[in-house]
Design a protein around this motif. Structure first.
Motif, short mmCIF file in Angstrom:
data_model
loop_
_atom_site.label_atom_id
_atom_site.label_comp_id
_atom_site.label_asym_id
_atom_site.label_seq_id
_atom_site.Cartn_x
_atom_site.Cartn_y
_atom_site.Cartn_z
N LEU A 221 -37.88 -57.42 31.22
CA LEU A 221 -37.17 -56.59 30.33
C LEU A 221 -38.25 -55.30 29.99
O LEU A 221 -39.28 -55.54 29.65
CB LEU A 221 -36.77 -57.01 28.99
N GLU A 222 -37.54 -54.13 30.33
CA GLU A 222 -38.40 -52.91 29.89
C GLU A 222 -37.66 -52.02 29.09
O GLU A 222 -36.69 -51.53 29.26
CB GLU A 222 -38.76 -52.00 31.19
N ILE A 223 -37.87 -52.07 27.68
CA ILE A 223 -37.17 -51.58 26.68
C ILE A 223 -37.95 -50.38 25.99
O ILE A 223 -39.01 -50.58 25.39
CB ILE A 223 -36.70 -52.59 25.48
N PHE A 224 -37.20 -49.28 25.81
CA PHE A 224 -37.98 -47.98 25.28
C PHE A 224 -37.04 -47.67 24.27
O PHE A 224 -37.21 -46.46 23.82
CB PHE A 224 -38.08 -46.80 26.39
N ALA A 225 -36.10 -48.24 23.92
CA ALA A 225 -35.12 -47.82 22.77
C ALA A 225 -35.25 -48.95 21.71
O ALA A 225 -35.72 -49.94 22.01
CB ALA A 225 -33.76 -47.69 23.00
N ASP A 226 -35.03 -48.60 20.32
CA ASP A 226 -35.13 -49.48 19.26
C ASP A 226 -33.85 -50.14 18.52
O ASP A 226 -33.98 -50.90 17.97
CB ASP A 226 -35.96 -48.97 18.34
N ASP A 227 -32.73 -49.69 18.79
CA ASP A 227 -31.56 -50.19 18.32
C ASP A 227 -30.59 -50.98 19.64
O ASP A 227 -29.89 -50.39 20.23
CB ASP A 227 -30.84 -49.10 17.64
N VAL A 228 -31.28 -52.10 19.94
CA VAL A 228 -30.65 -52.59 21.21
C VAL A 228 -30.54 -54.37 20.97
O VAL A 228 -31.30 -54.50 20.00
CB VAL A 228 -31.36 -52.35 22.72
N LYS A 229 -29.78 -54.87 21.70
CA LYS A 229 -29.63 -56.37 21.47
C LYS A 229 -29.97 -56.93 23.15
O LYS A 229 -29.20 -56.49 23.90
CB LYS A 229 -28.25 -56.76 21.32
N CYS A 230 -31.11 -57.22 23.51
CA CYS A 230 -31.58 -57.73 24.97
C CYS A 230 -32.25 -59.08 24.78
O CYS A 230 -32.86 -59.23 23.99
CB CYS A 230 -32.59 -56.64 25.38
N SER A 231 -31.89 -60.00 25.80
CA SER A 231 -32.34 -61.25 25.91
C SER A 231 -32.55 -61.66 27.37
O SER A 231 -31.92 -61.08 28.14
CB SER A 231 -31.97 -62.11 25.00
N HIS A 232 -33.63 -62.45 27.72
CA HIS A 232 -33.71 -62.85 29.16
C HIS A 232 -34.32 -64.39 28.99
O HIS A 232 -34.98 -64.69 28.02
CB HIS A 232 -34.42 -62.09 30.11
N GLY A 233 -34.45 -65.07 30.21
CA GLY A 233 -34.86 -66.31 30.24
C GLY A 233 -34.74 -66.98 31.67
O GLY A 233 -33.92 -66.28 32.44
N CYS A 234 -35.37 -68.02 31.67
CA CYS A 234 -35.37 -68.66 33.08
C CYS A 234 -35.51 -70.22 33.06
O CYS A 234 -36.32 -70.50 31.93
CB CYS A 234 -36.00 -68.04 34.24
N THR A 235 -35.24 -71.22 33.97
CA THR A 235 -35.75 -72.44 33.96
C THR A 235 -35.71 -73.01 35.42
O THR A 235 -35.14 -72.36 36.27
CB THR A 235 -34.52 -73.42 33.19
N VAL A 236 -36.65 -73.78 35.65
CA VAL A 236 -37.02 -74.45 36.90
C VAL A 236 -37.29 -75.75 36.46
O VAL A 236 -37.99 -76.33 35.74
CB VAL A 236 -38.07 -73.81 37.67
N GLY A 237 -36.36 -76.80 37.45
CA GLY A 237 -36.71 -78.30 37.27
C GLY A 237 -35.93 -78.95 38.09
O GLY A 237 -35.38 -78.40 39.02
N GLN A 238 -36.23 -80.22 38.16
CA GLN A 238 -35.60 -81.45 39.18
C GLN A 238 -34.85 -82.38 38.26
O GLN A 238 -34.31 -82.15 37.04
CB GLN A 238 -36.64 -82.20 39.50
N LEU A 239 -33.75 -82.97 39.15
CA LEU A 239 -32.78 -83.73 38.61
C LEU A 239 -33.63 -84.96 37.68
O LEU A 239 -34.39 -85.49 38.20
CB LEU A 239 -31.95 -84.47 39.46
N ASP A 240 -33.06 -85.31 36.59
CA ASP A 240 -33.47 -86.47 35.77
C ASP A 240 -32.99 -87.64 36.42
O ASP A 240 -31.83 -87.87 36.71
CB ASP A 240 -33.00 -86.07 34.25
N GLU A 241 -34.20 -88.43 36.87
CA GLU A 241 -34.06 -89.81 37.49
C GLU A 241 -33.05 -90.82 36.43
O GLU A 241 -32.21 -91.65 37.00
CB GLU A 241 -35.16 -90.38 38.01
N GLU A 242 -33.27 -90.90 35.52
CA GLU A 242 -32.55 -91.57 34.57
C GLU A 242 -30.99 -91.08 34.30
O GLU A 242 -30.14 -91.93 34.34
CB GLU A 242 -33.47 -91.49 33.04
N ALA A 243 -31.10 -89.98 34.06
CA ALA A 243 -29.64 -89.38 34.18
C ALA A 243 -28.85 -89.43 35.49
O ALA A 243 -27.59 -89.78 35.27
CB ALA A 243 -29.65 -87.90 33.93
N LEU A 244 -29.65 -89.55 36.63
CA LEU A 244 -29.00 -89.58 37.82
C LEU A 244 -28.55 -91.03 38.23
O LEU A 244 -27.33 -91.38 38.52
CB LEU A 244 -29.97 -89.22 38.90
N PHE A 245 -29.19 -92.02 37.52
CA PHE A 245 -29.22 -93.44 37.44
C PHE A 245 -27.83 -93.72 36.60
O PHE A 245 -26.98 -94.29 37.18
CB PHE A 245 -30.29 -94.25 36.92
#
Length: 245
Positions: A221-245
């Motif tokens: 995010l590159e924000i140069f204004a002050d009256d905005v609504k901005c958000s961002h995010g990311c996730t990286v993961g593997q399958l949960d073995e217990e949940a898979l079972f």
């Protein structure tokens, strides 16, 4: 993009007139045979939707031969006031095919653009997708899915340039990687000083199905204004073995 500008020889031109509505999807299919040996192709598309019009466009790249191919494609899209476009890019090509795709989308007042990019095959794929908000009250939805295996590679780069106030963008990219596949996501949202009242959201989620799979993700995010609504995010993961079972 400059290389395509210099050497482009073919492509598609779509123009939808004022207040016209296309009921059925328009499909652009680029076929490469490469029977005479490795090939380098540079198609260029131009899509223009005039004021109040709407259309749905599907784009595919298909390699029919067994030789290695590289496609350097460029698409330029211009949406008039209150125009609506859905653009679906389906990238499921042969293992010996490479694709570099650069798409620029320009939005006018009250226009809406929805893009969905499906990267599911090919030697490697590089997507550069850029949105430019040129007039107020425009909206954009960017969706993407990378579904790769073996040694496939997909590189997703997006730019959302908020140049004017009262615009909204939502971006959601997912990746699922197996084998020794690798993915890249680099998404950038730019909010310029005059783009007050901007609403921008960006998210990238990734699932690794093997120990050799990898993904590099960088939401920005590159924000140069002050009256905005901005958000961002990311996730990286593997399958949960217990949940898979």
């Amino acid at each position: 993009m400059d290389l395509n500008t210099a050497f482009a020889q073919e492509g598609a031109f779509i123009r939808i007139g004022k207040n016209a509505h296309v009921d059925k999807p328009v499909e652009i299919v680029h076929f490469t045979t490469a029977d005479a040996g490795p090939s380098f192709n540079q198609p260029r598309n131009l899509i223009v939707l005039e004021e109040g019009s709407s259309a749905e466009v599907i784009e595919r790249h298909c390699c029919l031969g067994e030789q290695e191919t590289l496609t350097n494609a460029v698409s330029e899209v211009f949406l008039g006031a209150q125009a609506r476009l859905s653009l679906f890019r389906i990238q499921n090509d042969a293992p010996q095919a490479g694709l570099i795709d650069h798409t620029n989308i320009h939005l006018s007042r009250d226009a809406h653009a929805h893009t969905a990019t499906f990267s599911m095959g090919g030697r490697f794929v590089r997507n550069d997708l850029a949105f430019f908000f040129n007039e107020p009250n425009a909206t954009a939805q960017l969706d993407g899915l990378s579904l790769l295996d073996a040694g496939e590679f997909a590189d997703q780069h997006t730019l959302v340039d908020h140049r004017v106030p009262h615009c909204e963008s939502r971006e959601f990219y997912k990746g699922v990687y197996g084998g020794a596949a690798k993915g890249v996501f680099n998404g950038k949202v730019m909010v310029r000083p005059q783009a007050q009242k901007t609403n921008a959201f960006q998210e990238n989620k990734n699932l690794l199905l093997s120990e050799k799979a990898a993904v590099d993700t960088k939401p920005q995010l590159e924000i140069f204004a002050d009256d905005v609504k901005c958000s961002h995010g990311c996730t990286v993961g593997q399958l949960d073995e217990e949940a898979l079972f």
